[in-house]
Design an enzyme around this catalytic site. Structure first.
Site, short mmCIF file in Angstrom:
data_model
loop_
_atom_site.label_atom_id
_atom_site.label_comp_id
_atom_site.label_asym_id
_atom_site.label_seq_id
_atom_site.Cartn_x
_atom_site.Cartn_y
_atom_site.Cartn_z
N ARG A 40 23.05 -21.25 -30.50
CA ARG A 40 22.89 -22.65 -30.12
C ARG A 40 22.57 -23.62 -31.23
O ARG A 40 22.66 -24.83 -31.04
CB ARG A 40 21.81 -22.76 -29.03
N ASP A 85 24.83 -9.35 -25.70
CA ASP A 85 23.40 -9.36 -25.43
C ASP A 85 22.92 -7.94 -25.22
O ASP A 85 23.70 -7.07 -24.82
CB ASP A 85 23.08 -10.20 -24.19
O1 CP3 Z 1 24.18 -13.87 -33.23
C1 CP3 Z 1 23.64 -12.85 -32.74
O2 CP3 Z 1 22.55 -12.40 -33.17
C2 CP3 Z 1 24.39 -12.07 -31.67
C3 CP3 Z 1 24.07 -12.40 -30.35
C4 CP3 Z 1 22.81 -11.91 -29.65
C5 CP3 Z 1 22.37 -12.53 -28.45
N1 CP3 Z 1 21.33 -11.81 -27.95
C6 CP3 Z 1 22.99 -13.72 -27.85
C7 CP3 Z 1 22.22 -14.52 -26.87
C8 CP3 Z 1 21.96 -10.84 -29.90
C9 CP3 Z 1 21.95 -9.86 -31.07
C10 CP3 Z 1 21.02 -10.78 -28.82
C11 CP3 Z 1 20.00 -9.74 -28.71
C12 CP3 Z 1 18.88 -9.96 -27.77
N2 CP3 Z 1 18.92 -10.47 -26.49
C13 CP3 Z 1 17.56 -9.55 -28.04
C14 CP3 Z 1 17.11 -8.84 -29.28
C15 CP3 Z 1 16.92 -9.77 -30.42
C16 CP3 Z 1 15.66 -10.58 -30.33
O3 CP3 Z 1 15.79 -11.81 -30.34
O4 CP3 Z 1 14.58 -9.99 -30.30
C17 CP3 Z 1 16.78 -9.87 -26.91
C18 CP3 Z 1 15.29 -9.63 -26.74
C19 CP3 Z 1 17.66 -10.45 -25.95
C20 CP3 Z 1 17.31 -10.91 -24.58
C21 CP3 Z 1 17.67 -12.33 -24.40
N3 CP3 Z 1 18.96 -12.80 -24.18
C22 CP3 Z 1 16.82 -13.43 -24.41
C23 CP3 Z 1 15.31 -13.36 -24.61
C24 CP3 Z 1 17.61 -14.57 -24.20
C25 CP3 Z 1 17.15 -15.99 -24.07
C26 CP3 Z 1 16.43 -16.43 -25.27
C27 CP3 Z 1 17.23 -17.47 -25.97
O5 CP3 Z 1 17.56 -17.27 -27.15
O6 CP3 Z 1 17.48 -18.47 -25.28
C28 CP3 Z 1 18.95 -14.16 -24.08
C29 CP3 Z 1 20.14 -15.00 -23.90
C30 CP3 Z 1 20.99 -15.13 -25.12
N4 CP3 Z 1 21.45 -14.07 -25.83
C31 CP3 Z 1 21.47 -16.33 -25.71
C32 CP3 Z 1 22.25 -15.95 -26.80
C33 CP3 Z 1 23.03 -16.85 -27.74
C34 CP3 Z 1 21.25 -17.73 -25.20
C35 CP3 Z 1 22.35 -17.97 -24.20
C36 CP3 Z 1 22.78 -19.40 -24.08
O7 CP3 Z 1 23.70 -19.83 -24.85
O8 CP3 Z 1 22.26 -20.06 -23.19
#
Ligand code: CP3
Length: 351
Positions: A40, A85
């Site tokens: 984002r 994810d």
């Molecule tokens: O660029 C990258 O790193 C690849 C994409 C990626 C996403 N999630 C996309 C995503 C990766 C590697 C993850 C891993 C992930 N997902 C983790 C481990 C990494 C970390 O941050 O500790 C965890 C705990 C999650 C669980 C998760 N998914 C959360 C907590 C959230 C919301 C938090 C946030 O960033 O808003 C997601 C959703 C998510 N996964 C988004 C993205 C880009 C946001 C979705 C959106 O566009 O609304």
């Protein structure tokens, strides 16, 4: 665009500073990539996301590949990470969940019966779009830039499955470890096997390094980490070793856990910003590379200050081969992309 040369798993690190650093080999420049680099903080991601919801992005290979490649077009990053994810393979196993935007599980898993009912993951059948996304990304990546595949580490996935939604304390998941330790071990074992299948399939489709995210490691005391989280990671890692692909284990809030991961059979330990990399390397010993660990908040410093903060990470990491520059956790959505551009160029110039 012509396809990059196939780099078979385990074939060597030729041409990639990132893969060389994973293997603790000398590098021409310090490799850097950014956790959550596709997302984002990029206007081009937000533009796509305004039209398509997150799940559809992850399930449509052309879009997942496009989003994966977006940061590579802006910045001279040394690796790409698949846009997906950690919860996606669990959906493939029939777990109903919504992204709001953090994952929320409709029916949290709390009983032996629910654990027994969790099906095996067959990636080609259950998450074919992930494998197709990997093939498309590989075809579109610049030469010498490898693709990282990833999964959630078993304990971190268990936190979401048991609690149903993210929380500060993940109280229900931690209580589950103490109240039903055998059930917890069974669940962790199931997840360890499923993630081994999942990551092996990603490598088969073209992922050139594999990363396990233990985002909630810091919830555990070393004793519980060693009893529950670590054996599950060992099981996943052991199943992947024969592939010859570098393995990265990211341990968030893991300062107290470094002695426990020192003898884990992975190539790289991912480190959050709360530790000094020099101390971490001393504890881990010469057999591990490290990845990290600039505070994501440092990207809000003035340009000159950002360079000093990057210098501090570089100097703490030292000059012994085996450091991949990264943030200590995911980049914040309100980060200025220009700060990322300056950081990437600066780390490369400093070598
Ligand atoms: O660029 C990258 O790193 C690849 C994409 C990626 C996403 N999630 C996309 C995503 C990766 C590697 C993850 C891993 C992930 N997902 C983790 C481990 C990494 C970390 O941050 O500790 C965890 C705990 C999650 C669980 C998760 N998914 C959360 C907590 C959230 C919301 C938090 C946030 O960033 O808003 C997601 C959703 C998510 N996964 C988004 C993205 C880009 C946001 C979705 C959106 O566009 O609304």
């Amino acid at each position: 665009m012509s396809a990059p040369p196939e780099v078979a798993p385990g074939e060597g690190s030729a041409g990639s500073a990132f893969l060389a650093a994973c293997r603790r080999q000398p590098v021409p420049h310090r490799p850097i990539w950014i956790m959550r680099q596709a997302g984002r903080y990029l206007p081009e991601y937000r533009a796509l996301r305004a039209k398509v919801d997150f799940e559809a992005l992850t399930r449509t290979p052309e879009l997942a590949a496009e989003v994966t490649l977006q940061p590579l077009r802006r910045f001279a990053l040394d690796a790409a990470i698949l846009f997906s994810d950690i919860m996606t393979p669990l959906q493939g196993m029939g777990v109903e969940l919504a992204f709001e935007p953090a994952p929320v599980v409709r029916e949290p898993i709390r009983s032996e019966a629910q654990i027994a009912a969790l099906p095996e993951l067959v990636p080609a059948r259950d998450v074919p779009f992930v494998l197709e996304s990997i093939r498309l990304v590989r075809a579109g990546l610049p030469r010498g830039v490898p693709l990282i595949g990833f999964a959630g580490a078993p304990f971190t996935l268990m936190c979401y499955l048991v609690c149903g939604k993210p929380s500060k304390e993940f109280a229900a998941a931690r209580a589950f470890l103490y109240a039903q330790p055998q059930a917890a071990e069974r669940l962790l074992g199931r997840l360890a096997d499923a993630m081994a299948q999942y990551l092996a399939a990603q490598a088969g489709a073209g992922a050139q390094a594999l990363m396990l995210f233990e985002s909630w490691a810091g919830l555990l005391a070393p004793r519980e980490f060693t009893r529950f989280a670590l054996p599950a990671v060992r099981r996943t890692a052991a199943a992947l070793r024969r592939l010859g692909v570098p393995l990265i284990y990211y341990v968030n809030q893991g300062s107290a856990l470094m002695p426990a991961v020192a003898d884990l059979d992975v190539d790289v330990i991912g480190v959050d910003w709360r530790s000094n990399l020099s101390d971490v390397r001393a504890v881990l010993g010469p057999g591990k590379a490290v990845q990290g660990n600039l505070d994501p908040a440092a990207l809000f410093a003035s340009p000159a200050e950002l360079e000093r903060h990057a210098d501090a990470v570089l100097s703490e990491a030292g000059s012994v081969p085996g450091h991949i520059f990264n943030l200590g956790h995911g980049i914040w959505p309100d980060t200025d992309p220009d700060a990322v551009a300056r950081l990437v160029d600066y780390v490369h110039e400093r070598r």
